[in-house]
Design an enzyme around this catalytic site. Structure first.
Site, PDB file in Angstrom:
ATOM      1  N   GLY A  41       0.709  -1.409   0.009  1.00 21.74           N
ATOM      2  CA  GLY A  41       0.106   0.029   0.027  1.00 21.74           C
ATOM      3  C   GLY A  41       0.862   1.279  -0.041  1.00 21.74           C
ATOM      4  CG  ASP A  97      -1.427   2.430   2.687  1.00 17.52           C
ATOM      5  OD1 ASP A  97      -1.167   1.690   3.600  1.00 17.52           O
ATOM      6  OD2 ASP A  97      -2.129   1.745   1.540  1.00 17.52           O
ATOM      7  CG  ASP A 100      -8.476   0.668   9.548  1.00 23.32           C
ATOM      8  OD1 ASP A 100      -8.954   1.321  10.644  1.00 23.32           O
ATOM      9  OD2 ASP A 100      -8.813   0.103   8.609  1.00 23.32           O
ATOM     10  CB  THR A 104      -0.195  -2.869   9.765  1.00 23.44           C
ATOM     11  OG1 THR A 104      -1.237  -3.770   9.442  1.00 23.44           O
ATOM     12  CG2 THR A 104       0.870  -2.978   8.893  1.00 23.44           C
ATOM     13  CG  LEU A 105       2.813   2.321  11.970  1.00 19.58           C
ATOM     14  CD1 LEU A 105       3.302   2.329  10.677  1.00 19.58           C
ATOM     15  CD2 LEU A 105       1.916   3.843  12.289  1.00 19.58           C
ATOM     16  CE  LYS A 128     -10.257   4.215   6.927  1.00 19.37           C
ATOM     17  NZ  LYS A 128     -11.055   2.882   6.772  1.00 19.37           N
ATOM     18  NE  ARG A 162      -2.138  -3.074  -3.907  1.00 20.83           N
ATOM     19  CZ  ARG A 162      -2.333  -3.397  -2.541  1.00 20.83           C
ATOM     20  NH1 ARG A 162      -2.188  -2.159  -1.806  1.00 20.83           N
ATOM     21  NH2 ARG A 162      -2.368  -4.433  -1.977  1.00 20.83           N
TER      22      ARG A 162
HETATM   23  C1  PRP Z   1      -3.155  -2.033   4.732  1.00 19.22           C
HETATM   24  C2  PRP Z   1      -2.251  -0.824   4.742  1.00 19.22           C
HETATM   25  C3  PRP Z   1      -1.636  -0.852   6.372  1.00 19.22           C
HETATM   26  C4  PRP Z   1      -2.733  -1.568   6.954  1.00 19.22           C
HETATM   27  C5  PRP Z   1      -3.431  -0.682   7.968  1.00 19.22           C
HETATM   28  O1  PRP Z   1      -2.385  -3.146   4.357  1.00 19.22           O
HETATM   29  O2  PRP Z   1      -1.737  -0.832   3.746  1.00 19.22           O
HETATM   30  O3  PRP Z   1      -0.546  -1.377   5.789  1.00 19.22           O
HETATM   31  O4  PRP Z   1      -3.751  -2.274   5.929  1.00 19.22           O
HETATM   32  O5  PRP Z   1      -4.189  -1.447   8.837  1.00 19.22           O
HETATM   33  P1  PRP Z   1      -4.257  -1.603  10.413  1.00 19.22           P
HETATM   34  O6  PRP Z   1      -3.850  -0.068  10.897  1.00 19.22           O
HETATM   35  O7  PRP Z   1      -5.661  -2.114  10.608  1.00 19.22           O
HETATM   36  O8  PRP Z   1      -3.126  -2.568  10.432  1.00 19.22           O
HETATM   37  P2  PRP Z   1      -2.770  -4.490   3.951  1.00 19.22           P
HETATM   38  O9  PRP Z   1      -2.713  -5.440   5.034  1.00 19.22           O
HETATM   39  O10 PRP Z   1      -4.129  -4.268   3.430  1.00 19.22           O
HETATM   40  O11 PRP Z   1      -1.763  -4.824   2.763  1.00 19.22           O
HETATM   41  P3  PRP Z   1      -1.364  -3.788   1.490  1.00 19.22           P
HETATM   42  O12 PRP Z   1      -0.320  -2.811   2.115  1.00 19.22           O
HETATM   43  O13 PRP Z   1      -0.670  -4.852   0.548  1.00 19.22           O
HETATM   44  O14 PRP Z   1      -2.450  -3.250   0.821  1.00 19.22           O
END
Ligand code: PRP
Length: 172
Positions: A41, A97, A100, A104-105, A128, A162
Site C-alpha cells: 500500500g 499508506d 487503521d 500493522t504499524l 483513521k 491501487r
Molecule cells: C493495509 C495498509 C496498512 C494496514 C493498515 O495493508 O497498507 O499497512 O492495512 O491497517 P491496520 O492499521 O488495521 O493494521 P494490507 O494488509 O491491506 O496490505 P497492502 O499494503 O498490501 O494493501
C-alpha cells in the site's frame, strides 16, 4: 457502482506530501536516514515522500499484510522482511499508506526495533483514529479521515484500485 467520488485529489495529495516530506526531513536529526516502506500500500506515498525529504536516504521494504480480502482486517499481521536493508544504527522512517486499527504499524515498528536502529519514526498518508485498536499513533499523518473505506494512491480493495491517482470513497 462501488467506486465513489474523489475524497482527496491528486493535487491535494501532492501538496500535502511535499510539506510533510520537508517537515520530516528537517525534524530527523543529522545522520543516516533509512526509509522503510510497507508494501504494497505505501508504495506510491513512499516514492513521493522520499523525494520531498530534501536529504539523502537509503531505502528498504517490508511486506505487511493483514486484510485477506474485503474491507475488514483479519486481525493477524504477516511480515516479510527480506528487503529491509540495514536498519542498525540508522534513523528509521517507517512509511505506510494508512493507519487503521494500528496493528500493522505496531507489528512493523516492534519488529524493526529488534534491529537496534538509532531511532524509529512513522509516517502515514491517511489516519483513521476512529478505528484504532493497537496502542500506537503515527508521528506524521497526511490526512485524518472518518471511518470510511477509501481506495486509490496505493490503497486497495481486494488488490484493485491501487493505481488510481486520487483517493476515492468506496462502498463494496
Ligand atoms: C493495509 C495498509 C496498512 C494496514 C493498515 O495493508 O497498507 O499497512 O492495512 O491497517 P491496520 O492499521 O488495521 O493494521 P494490507 O494488509 O491491506 O496490505 P497492502 O499494503 O498490501 O494493501
Amino acid at each position: 457502482m462501488p467506486l465513489g467520488d474523489i475524497l482527496i485529489s491528486q493535487t491535494e495529495i501532492r501538496r500535502r506530501v511535499e510539506v510533510l516530506g520537508r517537515q520530516i526531513g528537517e525534524a530527523i536529526p543529522p545522520g543516516d536516514l533509512h526509509v522503510i516502506a510497507t508494501l504494497k500500500g505505501a508504495l506510491f506515498f513512499a516514492v513521493d515522500l522520499v523525494r520531498a525529504l530534501g536529504r539523502e536516504a537509503t531505502l528498504g521494504f517490508i511486506t505487511a499484510s493483514s486484510y485477506g480480502s474485503g474491507t475488514e482486517s483479519s486481525g493477524k499481521v504477516l511480515l516479510h522482511q527480506e528487503d529491509i536493508g540495514e536498519p542498525a544504527g540508522r534513523h528509521l522512517l517507517v512509511v505506510d499508506d494508512i493507519i487503521d486499527t494500528g496493528r500493522t504499524l505496531l507489528a512493523v515498528t516492534e519488529s524493526l526495533r529488534a534491529h537496534r536502529p538509532l531511532s524509529v519514526r512513522t509516517a502515514v498518508l491517511i489516519g483513521k483514529p476512529a478505528r484504532r485498536e493497537a496502542a500506537i499513533e503515527a508521528d506524521y499523518v497526511g490526512f485524518t479521515i472518518d471511518d470510511i473505506f477509501v481506495v486509490g494512491y496505493g490503497l486497495d480493495y481486494d488488490e484493485k484500485y491501487r493505481t488510481l491517482p486520487d483517493i476515492h470513497f468506496f462502498s463494496p
